[in-house]
Motif scaffolding. Structure first.
Motif, short mmCIF file in Angstrom:
data_model
loop_
_atom_site.label_atom_id
_atom_site.label_comp_id
_atom_site.label_asym_id
_atom_site.label_seq_id
_atom_site.Cartn_x
_atom_site.Cartn_y
_atom_site.Cartn_z
N GLN A 139 4.05 -0.85 4.91
CA GLN A 139 5.81 -0.67 5.10
C GLN A 139 6.22 0.13 3.70
O GLN A 139 5.22 -0.03 2.69
CB GLN A 139 6.98 -1.97 5.58
N LEU A 140 6.88 1.36 4.43
CA LEU A 140 7.80 2.20 2.66
C LEU A 140 8.43 1.40 2.79
O LEU A 140 9.18 1.21 2.78
CB LEU A 140 7.93 3.71 3.13
N ILE A 141 7.96 1.24 0.90
CA ILE A 141 9.18 0.76 0.23
C ILE A 141 9.65 2.13 -1.08
O ILE A 141 8.46 2.33 -1.48
CB ILE A 141 9.07 -1.03 -0.35
N HIS A 142 10.64 1.14 -2.00
CA HIS A 142 10.62 2.18 -2.92
C HIS A 142 11.44 1.61 -4.10
O HIS A 142 12.06 -0.04 -3.91
CB HIS A 142 11.35 3.17 -2.23
N ASN A 166 0.88 -1.17 -0.22
CA ASN A 166 0.17 -0.10 0.01
C ASN A 166 0.56 1.28 0.27
O ASN A 166 0.70 2.35 -0.04
CB ASN A 166 -0.89 -0.28 1.31
N ASN A 167 2.23 1.12 0.00
CA ASN A 167 2.51 2.30 0.54
C ASN A 167 4.37 1.74 -0.32
O ASN A 167 5.21 2.01 -0.22
CB ASN A 167 3.32 2.76 1.62
N ALA A 168 4.06 2.35 -1.59
CA ALA A 168 5.43 1.73 -2.68
C ALA A 168 6.35 3.16 -3.54
O ALA A 168 4.37 3.81 -3.94
CB ALA A 168 4.88 -0.20 -3.47
N PHE A 169 6.39 3.49 -4.02
CA PHE A 169 7.39 4.60 -4.50
C PHE A 169 7.81 4.66 -5.55
O PHE A 169 9.23 3.43 -5.68
CB PHE A 169 7.27 5.80 -3.83
N THR A 170 8.04 5.65 -6.36
CA THR A 170 9.07 5.92 -7.60
C THR A 170 9.71 7.05 -6.46
O THR A 170 8.65 7.82 -6.58
CB THR A 170 8.40 5.51 -8.93
N ALA A 171 10.47 7.61 -7.59
CA ALA A 171 11.59 8.68 -6.88
C ALA A 171 11.14 10.36 -8.06
O ALA A 171 11.05 11.02 -7.76
CB ALA A 171 12.38 8.65 -6.65
N VAL A 204 11.77 -0.78 6.39
CA VAL A 204 12.48 -0.91 5.66
C VAL A 204 12.71 0.56 5.20
O VAL A 204 14.46 1.15 4.92
CB VAL A 204 11.70 -1.23 3.89
N ASN A 205 12.39 2.02 5.36
CA ASN A 205 12.37 3.18 5.44
C ASN A 205 12.14 3.59 5.96
O ASN A 205 10.85 3.68 6.06
CB ASN A 205 11.82 3.57 3.72
N LYS A 206 12.12 4.71 6.63
CA LYS A 206 12.15 5.52 7.08
C LYS A 206 11.34 6.94 6.73
O LYS A 206 10.11 7.33 6.79
CB LYS A 206 12.57 6.66 8.68
N TYR A 207 12.18 7.13 5.36
CA TYR A 207 11.65 7.89 4.53
C TYR A 207 11.70 7.34 2.67
O TYR A 207 12.85 6.68 2.40
CB TYR A 207 12.20 9.36 4.08
N VAL A 208 10.57 7.72 1.87
CA VAL A 208 10.93 8.15 0.62
C VAL A 208 11.33 9.50 0.10
O VAL A 208 10.73 10.36 0.62
CB VAL A 208 9.95 7.19 -0.52
N TYR A 209 11.79 9.84 -0.88
CA TYR A 209 11.99 10.80 -1.41
C TYR A 209 11.38 11.44 -3.28
O TYR A 209 11.34 10.17 -3.46
CB TYR A 209 13.57 11.06 -1.15
N GLY A 210 11.51 12.35 -3.35
CA GLY A 210 11.28 12.88 -5.12
C GLY A 210 11.70 13.25 -5.55
O GLY A 210 11.66 14.71 -4.46
#
Length: 498
Positions: free
Chosen positions: A300-303, A86-91, A339-345
């Motif tokens: 969890q935040l993944i990237h 539910n919290n997967a990201f690209t930058a 896995v990650n505290k933050y993700v960035y863009g």
């Protein structure tokens, strides 16, 4: 792995004869031990790794993510058989920079590809080198959009193939099937679709009631042109779903359970070129029958930078310290760990068809997001250089995005579509300051061309000025004749490796 199955078939025949003298209870116990032994043997064999990447599809446009009006049956099936994130990201919400992260484990500025159609730094070891060193064939089947060839040395690479009566080329299914049939060693394959990216299908007499609307596009429900485009987009999603169904059938036919299958889309279409969640948040579903419990989810935040480190961990390797990503293998194994505290863009509006000078950066945790728009109208005067040629385009960029302020802060728990900017909320100042400080620290570690200094507004261009120049027309953006070709080579910050 296929030889292991043959051994177990022969062993099973022997055990059938051997156990004929045992009771039914004993036979059952022996059978269960055999099944467990087979599974343990498969796990100890390096698994095949398949990553299916769709092109320009919002995370909100899947059945498994809550949109009941779009046909994504194949992705929904994967979610039922595996794990949905539910919290997967690209930058970066743009094709080449998004893909470069998957293939390098590094964010766009660090890997060098932070403008579209540009190259990764030539000294980076990408997935092709890293996974080959761990005993894998590395294959690209479909759309590439990454360079240079010296960094991406695929063992096999197949281009998309033309198909009649559809708006985009298809993935190379015949080549994929032939490879599945004959593969002799573990492989890492990226199957990269050109769908649902426009050009879309032409849907006649579309009905707005067949489209699901959200706060960011609700106002367009009566816009006939928008509804028609959206209907064509939905139809293109359905076409990609057909491709995915074909791939899954091949996987189930030719490969065993020790095959990890990841699905994602490179970024959202509705938030393309932005650092909003509608651009950076991506669908992400993983099936791995011997490891992942069916029907599970992770918050969890993944990237995208985490994918290569995860593949390397699965293959028995360790990712180098200069990679930005972290392995999320533990999540696949059922452990709910951070896995990650933050993700960035990252946002770079240059070298696209609508090129303007308007860069942005973003930092996000599970609840709060901070965005800084470095050339907003609030600070454009400080960004001016005194060179009228450069300043024309700096002012033009700020005016092209006049509704975007210098700072944005969102409480994503209560405002998931980022409609209420809380940057001026004094009660959240501590949170904003912490996010801002950590974002600038990350930018420095990335070697960013931007920093916290107001008045630092470089304009960029590929080496030799190859690309979409600010002072020239593009197919969708016109420059006054008096302004054309006024920029000189020395006016740009040149990114040499491009």
């Amino acid at each position: 792995m296929k030889n292991n199955y043959l051994i177990f078939i022969l062993l099973g025949g022997f055990m059938f004869a051997f156990t004929s003298c045992f009771s039914n209870k004993d036979k059952g116990a022996i059978k269960m031990k055999l099944i467990q032994a087979e599974k343990e043997t498969q796990v100890n064999v390096k698994p095949n790794l398949i990553f299916y990447l769709a092109d320009d599809q919002d995370v909100y446009d899947y059945g498994c993510y809550g949109n009941e009006k779009v046909n994504t049956a194949a992705v929904d099936r994967l979610a039922k058989e595996g794990m949905l994130f539910n919290n997967a990201f690209t930058a970066q919400a743009i094709c080449a920079p998004s893909r470069s992260q998957l293939f390098t484990g590094k964010y766009p500025v660090k890997n060098g590809c932070f403008a579209n159609h540009t190259a990764t730094r030539p000294n980076i070891k990408s997935v092709t080198t890293q996974m080959k060193n761990l005993g894998y064939d590395v294959v690209l089947a479909g759309k590439s959009h990454v360079k240079p060839e010296s960094v991406y040395q695929w063992d096999k690479e197949w281009e998309p193939v033309p198909k009649k009566d559809v708006p985009r080329d298809y993935i190379p299914l015949d080549s994929i099937e032939a490879y599945f049939k004959t593969s002799k060693k573990p492989f890492c394959m990226f199957i990269t679709s050109k769908y649902p990216h426009g050009k879309y299908f032409d849907v006649e007499n579309p009905n707005a009631e067949d489209i699901k609307f959200y706060p960011f596009n609700q106002h367009k429900k009566k816009d006939k042109a928008y509804v028609k485009t959206k209907a064509g987009y939905y139809r293109s999603i359905e076409e990609d779903n057909k491709q995915l169904e074909s791939v899954l059938k091949l996987v189930d036919t030719y490969l065993g359970d020790n095959t990890l299958f990841m699905y994602s889309a490179d970024h959202g279409a509705s938030g393309k070129f932005t650092v909003k969640d509608i651009g950076l948040k991506v669908p992400f579903v993983v099936r791995w029958p011997l490891v992942i419990k069916p029907g599970t989810t992770s918050n969890q935040l993944i990237h995208y930078t985490d994918v290569l480190p995860t593949f390397m961990a699965i293959a028995g390797g360790k990712s180098p310290n200069d990679m930005d990503g972290n392995s999320f293998l533990s999540l696949l194994q059922g452990k709910n760990v951070e896995v990650n505290k933050y993700v960035y863009g990252v946002r770079t509006n240059q070298n696209i068809l609508n090129s303007e000078v308007f860069p942005s950066r973003m930092i996000r945790n599970k609840r709060y997001k901070y965005i800084r728009n470095f050339n907003s109208l609030e600070v454009v005067k400080q960004n001016l250089t005194g060179n009228p040629n450069i300043d024309y385009f700096i002012k033009r960029g700020a005016n092209a995005h006049k509704d975007e302020p210098l700072e944005e802060l969102y409480d994503l728990l209560n405002d998931s579509f980022e409609q209420n900017n809380l940057a001026q909320n004094t009660e959240l100042k501590t949170i904003k300051d912490r996010l801002k400080k950590d974002m600038f620290s990350w930018m420095k570690s990335q070697g960013d061309i931007l920093d916290e200094t107001i008045g630092n507004m470089p304009i960029i261009t590929p080496k030799g000025n190859k690309g979409f120049k600010l002072d020239q027309d593009t197919p969708i953006r016109k420059i006054p004749d008096s302004i054309k070709n006024i920029l000189k080579e020395g006016d740009y910050t040149v990114i040499k490796h491009w």
